[in-house]
Design a protein around this motif. Structure first.
Motif, short mmCIF file in Angstrom:
data_model
loop_
_atom_site.label_atom_id
_atom_site.label_comp_id
_atom_site.label_asym_id
_atom_site.label_seq_id
_atom_site.Cartn_x
_atom_site.Cartn_y
_atom_site.Cartn_z
N GLU A 207 36.91 72.44 -29.46
CA GLU A 207 36.38 71.18 -29.97
C GLU A 207 37.45 70.38 -30.71
N ARG A 208 38.36 71.05 -31.41
CA ARG A 208 39.47 70.34 -32.07
C ARG A 208 40.37 69.67 -31.04
N LEU A 209 40.69 70.38 -29.96
CA LEU A 209 41.55 69.82 -28.92
C LEU A 209 40.86 68.67 -28.19
N ILE A 210 39.55 68.75 -28.04
CA ILE A 210 38.81 67.64 -27.43
C ILE A 210 38.83 66.43 -28.35
N ASP A 211 38.65 66.66 -29.65
CA ASP A 211 38.68 65.55 -30.63
C ASP A 211 40.04 64.86 -30.64
N ARG A 212 41.11 65.64 -30.43
CA ARG A 212 42.47 65.09 -30.42
C ARG A 212 42.85 64.54 -29.04
N GLU A 213 41.92 64.65 -28.08
CA GLU A 213 42.11 64.17 -26.71
C GLU A 213 43.23 64.92 -25.98
N VAL A 214 43.53 66.14 -26.45
CA VAL A 214 44.44 67.02 -25.71
C VAL A 214 43.69 67.59 -24.50
#
Length: 321
Positions: A207-214
Motif C-alpha cells: 500500500e505504501r508503494l501504491i501511494d507513492r505510485e511505484v
C-alpha cells in the motif's frame, strides 16, 4: 495382469522421514493418490507397494525429495505435486535445478522458486525477452511468478515502477452492475493481483508503494495513450482483451521496460463473435524477435492434484464438444 512389487526406501534418520511424510502423513497421501501406490512409514524407512512402474516412479520422486531435505529445504505439498508431475512427464532430471535459485523471498521470508519445468522456461523467458506470453489454465502460477519477477526487478533497480493491469471483464458481468466509485468497481477484478503482491511484499509495504505510485494497478483502459518507460508491466486475464486492446497494450512498451502477458484461452468471457486478442496474438506475433510464448497445461497446475484433474476433465469435455 500387472505384477505387484514391494520396495523399501531407507532414510539416515527418522527426522528426515518425518520431513518427507508431512503432517499427518499428508505428503504420503498425495504420493499414493498421484502415483497409484501404497506407502507406509516406520522409523526411518518407507515401504512402497504397487506396480513395477508406479513403484519405480515413486522411488525416483522420493530420492529427489530426500536430496532437498538433506540440504535443509522444507518440503511442502506443492513440491510433492511438482515432483510427481515431472516424473510422469519425463522431466524429473530438472527437479533439483529448480531449487538452486530463489526468485525472491516473500513477506514471511519463504523462498519463491519455480515448481516445474514450464515454470522454469517461463521465468527464463521473462528474464531474456522483452515481451513474454504465459498461456494456460488457472493454478499454473503465471500471475504469481510474474509478480514475483516484477518485484525482484524493482528491488534490484532494474525498473523504476511496476504496472499491473487487466481488462474489466468477468463472467458476463460489467462494471455498471457494481456499486461504488471507479476504484471500488475495478478492485474486485484486480483482487488476484493484490493477493500476490500482499503475499510477496506484505499488505502495508504494498500500500505504501501504491501511494507513492511505484506500483500502479489499474484497468486496461488506463493504458491508452501512454508510453511506459523503465517499467515492468503485467497484463493479466489477457484472454478477455479484444484485438484492438491487445495491440494498444503491446504498443505501450517503452525503453528499459518488460512486459508479461498472461491468460487462459479456455476462460474467455468476451461477448459472442468478439475475437480474443490473446488468441490472435499467438498467431500474429509468433515469429517476432524478443517475444517468447510459454504454454502451460493441466499437468503444470501446482495446486491440489484434484484441481489438475478438474482442468483436464473440462479440457477433455470441450474437445469432445
Amino acid at each position: 495382469m500387472t505384477n505387484t512389487i514391494e520396495q523399501h526406501f531407507q532414510f539416515e534418520n527418522p527426522e528426515q522421514e518425518i520431513g518427507l511424510v508431512g503432517p499427518q502423513d499428508a505428503h504420503l497421501k498425495l504420493l499414493e493418490e498421484g502415483l497409484g501406490v501404497q506407502i507406509t512409514g516406520m522409523g526411518a524407512q518407507l515401504t512402497i507397494i504397487g506396480s513395477e512402474d508406479a513403484v519405480a516412479q515413486t522411488i525416483a520422486v522420493v530420492e529427489e525429495l530426500y536430496l532437498l531435505i538433506k540440504k535443509g529445504i522444507r518440503i511442502g505439498p506443492a513440491d510433492i505435486v511438482s515432483a510427481m508431475n515431472m516424473v510422469q512427464r519425463g522431466t524429473l532430471m530438472y527437479f533439483a535445478d529448480m531449487y538452486t535459485e530463489t526468485i525472491i523471498r516473500d513477506a514471511k521470508g519463504r523462498a519463491i522458486r519455480v515448481k516445474n519445468y514450464n515454470q522454469r522456461e517461463y521465468v527464463n523467458a521473462i528474464r531474456h525477452a522483452d515481451v513474454t506470453f504465459g498461456v494456460g489454465p488457472a493454478g499454473t502460477g503465471k500471475t504469481y511468478l510474474a509478480v514475483a519477477m516484477a518485484v525482484a526487478s524493482l528491488k534490484r533497480g532494474d525498473v523504476e515502477r511496476l504496472i499491473i493491469t487487466r481488462p474489466a471483464v468477468e463472467a458476463g458481468e460489467s462494471l455498471g452492475f457494481l456499486p461504488g466509485d471507479l476504484k471500488e468497481e475495478v478492485d474486485p477484478y484486480l483482487r488476484p493481483i493484490y493477493d500476490a503482491l500482499f503475499a510477496i511484499l506484505g499488505k502495508e509495504h504494498t500500500e505504501r508503494l501504491i501511494d507513492r505510485e511505484v506500483i500502479e494497478i489499474a484497468p486496461l483502459a488506463y493504458m491508452r495513450g501512454r508510453t511506459l518507460d523503465n517499467a515492468f508491466i503485467i497484463l493479466d486475464e489477457a484472454q478477455n482483451t479484444t484485438t484492438a486492446q491487445m495491440k494498444m497494450f503491446l504498443t505501450r512498451l517503452g525503453f528499459g521496460s518488460k512486459m508479461v502477458v498472461n491468460g487462459d484461452v479456455s476462460q474467455i468471457d468476451l461477448p459472442p463473435r468478439v475475437k480474443s486478442g490473446l488468441v490472435q496474438a499467438q498467431t500474429i506475433l509468433q515469429d517476432v524477435p524478443q517475444i517468447q510464448m510459454i504454454h502451460f497445461d493441466a499437468s503444470d497446475v501446482v495446486r491440489h492434484p484434484i484441481v489438475a484433474a478438474i482442468v483436464g476433465a473440462y479440457d477433455h469435455y470441450n474437445e469432445k464438444e
